[in-house]
Design an enzyme around this catalytic site. Sequence first.
Site, short mmCIF file in Angstrom:
data_model
loop_
_atom_site.label_atom_id
_atom_site.label_comp_id
_atom_site.label_asym_id
_atom_site.label_seq_id
_atom_site.Cartn_x
_atom_site.Cartn_y
_atom_site.Cartn_z
N CYS A 285 -5.77 7.75 9.55
CA CYS A 285 -5.82 7.36 10.90
C CYS A 285 -5.75 8.29 11.94
CB CYS A 285 -5.14 6.04 10.97
SG CYS A 285 -5.55 4.75 10.04
N ARG B 38 0.05 14.37 12.99
CA ARG B 38 0.27 14.15 11.73
C ARG B 38 0.29 15.45 10.98
NH1 ARG B 38 -1.82 8.70 9.48
NH2 ARG B 38 0.24 8.35 8.44
N LYS C 139 1.02 -1.35 0.08
CA LYS C 139 0.11 0.06 0.06
C LYS C 139 0.89 1.31 -0.12
CE LYS C 139 -1.75 1.45 3.98
NZ LYS C 139 -1.61 3.03 4.40
N ASN C 140 1.83 1.34 0.62
CA ASN C 140 2.72 2.50 0.96
C ASN C 140 3.76 2.74 0.10
OD1 ASN C 140 1.11 2.90 3.23
ND2 ASN C 140 2.48 2.44 4.77
N ASP D 226 4.23 0.67 12.42
CA ASP D 226 3.07 0.12 11.97
C ASP D 226 2.91 -1.32 12.40
OD1 ASP D 226 3.12 1.62 8.45
OD2 ASP D 226 2.71 2.20 10.53
N ARG E 12 -8.47 -0.53 4.67
CA ARG E 12 -7.63 0.52 3.86
C ARG E 12 -6.27 0.07 3.41
NH1 ARG E 12 -6.53 5.47 7.39
NH2 ARG E 12 -5.48 5.90 5.38
C1 EPZ Z 1 4.02 6.80 6.67
O1 EPZ Z 1 3.39 7.93 7.23
C2 EPZ Z 1 3.17 5.66 6.46
N1 EPZ Z 1 2.12 6.09 5.56
C3 EPZ Z 1 2.77 5.18 7.82
O2 EPZ Z 1 1.93 4.14 7.62
C4 EPZ Z 1 3.78 5.04 8.87
O3 EPZ Z 1 3.23 4.65 9.99
C5 EPZ Z 1 4.89 6.14 8.87
O4 EPZ Z 1 5.24 6.62 7.42
C6 EPZ Z 1 6.08 5.86 9.54
O5 EPZ Z 1 6.89 4.90 8.88
C7 EPZ Z 1 2.15 5.91 3.94
O6 EPZ Z 1 3.52 5.81 3.56
C8 EPZ Z 1 1.11 6.28 3.49
P1 EPZ Z 1 6.04 10.11 8.68
P2 EPZ Z 1 3.79 9.48 7.13
O7 EPZ Z 1 6.03 11.59 8.06
O8 EPZ Z 1 4.47 9.71 5.78
C9 EPZ Z 1 6.28 13.41 12.14
C10 EPZ Z 1 0.26 2.66 7.91
O9 EPZ Z 1 -0.57 2.13 8.91
N2 EPZ Z 1 6.06 14.52 11.42
O10 EPZ Z 1 7.41 9.47 8.58
O11 EPZ Z 1 2.63 10.14 7.67
C11 EPZ Z 1 4.67 12.78 12.32
O12 EPZ Z 1 3.86 13.45 13.22
C12 EPZ Z 1 0.47 4.16 7.85
O13 EPZ Z 1 0.27 2.11 6.53
C13 EPZ Z 1 6.15 15.75 11.42
O14 EPZ Z 1 6.20 16.19 12.62
O15 EPZ Z 1 4.79 9.17 8.51
C14 EPZ Z 1 5.02 11.40 12.79
O16 EPZ Z 1 5.08 11.73 14.61
C15 EPZ Z 1 0.29 4.78 9.38
N3 EPZ Z 1 5.85 16.65 10.32
C16 EPZ Z 1 6.63 11.36 12.51
O17 EPZ Z 1 6.91 12.64 12.00
C17 EPZ Z 1 5.92 16.45 9.21
O18 EPZ Z 1 5.72 17.31 8.27
C18 EPZ Z 1 6.70 10.40 11.30
O19 EPZ Z 1 5.74 10.67 10.18
C19 EPZ Z 1 5.73 15.21 8.92
C20 EPZ Z 1 5.76 14.09 9.99
#
Ligand code: EPZ
Length: 418
Positions: A117, A122, A22-23, A307, A399
Amino acid sequence: MQKLIINGGNRLNGEITVQGAKNAVLPILAASILCKGDIMLHNCPRLSDLYSAMRILSSLGCSAGFDGGSTLCVNTDGLSSCDIPDRLMREMRSSIFFLGALVGRTGDCRISLPGGCDIGQRPIDIHISALRKMGVTVTEQHGEIECRCEKKLKGAKISLSFPSVGATENIILAAVLAEGRTEITNAAREPEIIWLADFLNLCGADIKGAGGGTITINGKKELHGCEFTIMPDRIAAATYLACTACTGGEIILKECNPRHLDSVLSVFEQLGCNVGCTENMICFGAKYPLHSIDIIRTMVYPGFPTDCQAFVMSAACIAQGTTVFVENIFENRYRHAEELRRMGANIRAEGKVAVVEGVKKLYGAKVSAPDLRGGAGLVAAALCAEGTTEISGLNYIDRGYEEIENVLASVGADIKRI
Ligand code: EPZ
């Protein structure tokens, strides 16, 4: 409203072919906006998030459709808008990738804050500050984001305050058609980023270093279409291993990539499971009782993935001893603990920490999936619980998992969707 009805107690046994990731497919669908001509994506999983991304593409004037199997044909030459309607943006978190792609192709984009979610705030501050460094004027108000860039985006040196997966991917999408060179430092290293770079390079982009902490992109004039196969879903693979661990069963995972799961496989071995790997297969066996693990910390890749926390917690619930989880990535990712307690689990969660005292057994109950991976954790727990469990909230589970009830039933689970 649909529900899963699971009668626990069956040991899983058999073979599972892992779905496409998916990702990986979601950012690649957004990346298709940057390419001229036909794109064929093989091994695409049929997930509600993927259909949401297809609705976004068609709302932008592009075409995307399955060929009857798992091949998705996309063509974005007809792009006629840069505005993504709020209702579509709210359907999933990955809609944010369209920001980088639309700005990368047209310089303009109007979107509302993404949905997804409820596992934490986020924010997208890292995404926005990177686009500003590339010359994009970004205004945010009342949940609406407007991006404008009069001339072409400019390559820039961007150091991420956190190795955000989405921000790394969005910057790559904005940079492949920008003027000059972009360098991302402290980039996320997740395998899905390697797949995104491989896809774009096959379309004529010049991206180096994906999978490492520094990624460089030399902007090109134009990208063409390509034919590409989506990687196996490492989180779905880990989910089925957790279901097997919970039931003391044995399965063979086919068409998966064991190298993407090193940190997860080591946790399952500490739980007392046997793991054997070949290039694209995992042979996995579990036997009761499972062993507890002192501390499991979620980390960025290649550490233990956030995850996988929920469904590994379900296995820890019936392990002998106490396992402590520390959730370092998202601030609200223990919502499944409440539901597991209804099944007899002994979990105390506070902030980043959850303490799981293993119990002899779990009991069937009526529970509701709080989010995608939390829902998968409830499925794993239900498979080993005594009695019948009813799981609602399938809109979350669907999803990320393609026909989860059929996959599990094919290896002996007593599970059906009503
Ligand atoms: C991706 O989400 C994945 N989703 C998530 O999978 C996964 O849990 C996550 O990466 C971490 O591996 C997809 O790829 C579609 P991040 P993403 O930006 O990109 C903070 C699933 O279940 N952050 O690495 O949203 C954020 O709040 C999903 O398949 C900021 O502060 O994750 C979080 O605490 C859930 N500012 C941390 O970084 C920003 O601008 C990690 O977020 C961006 C992120």
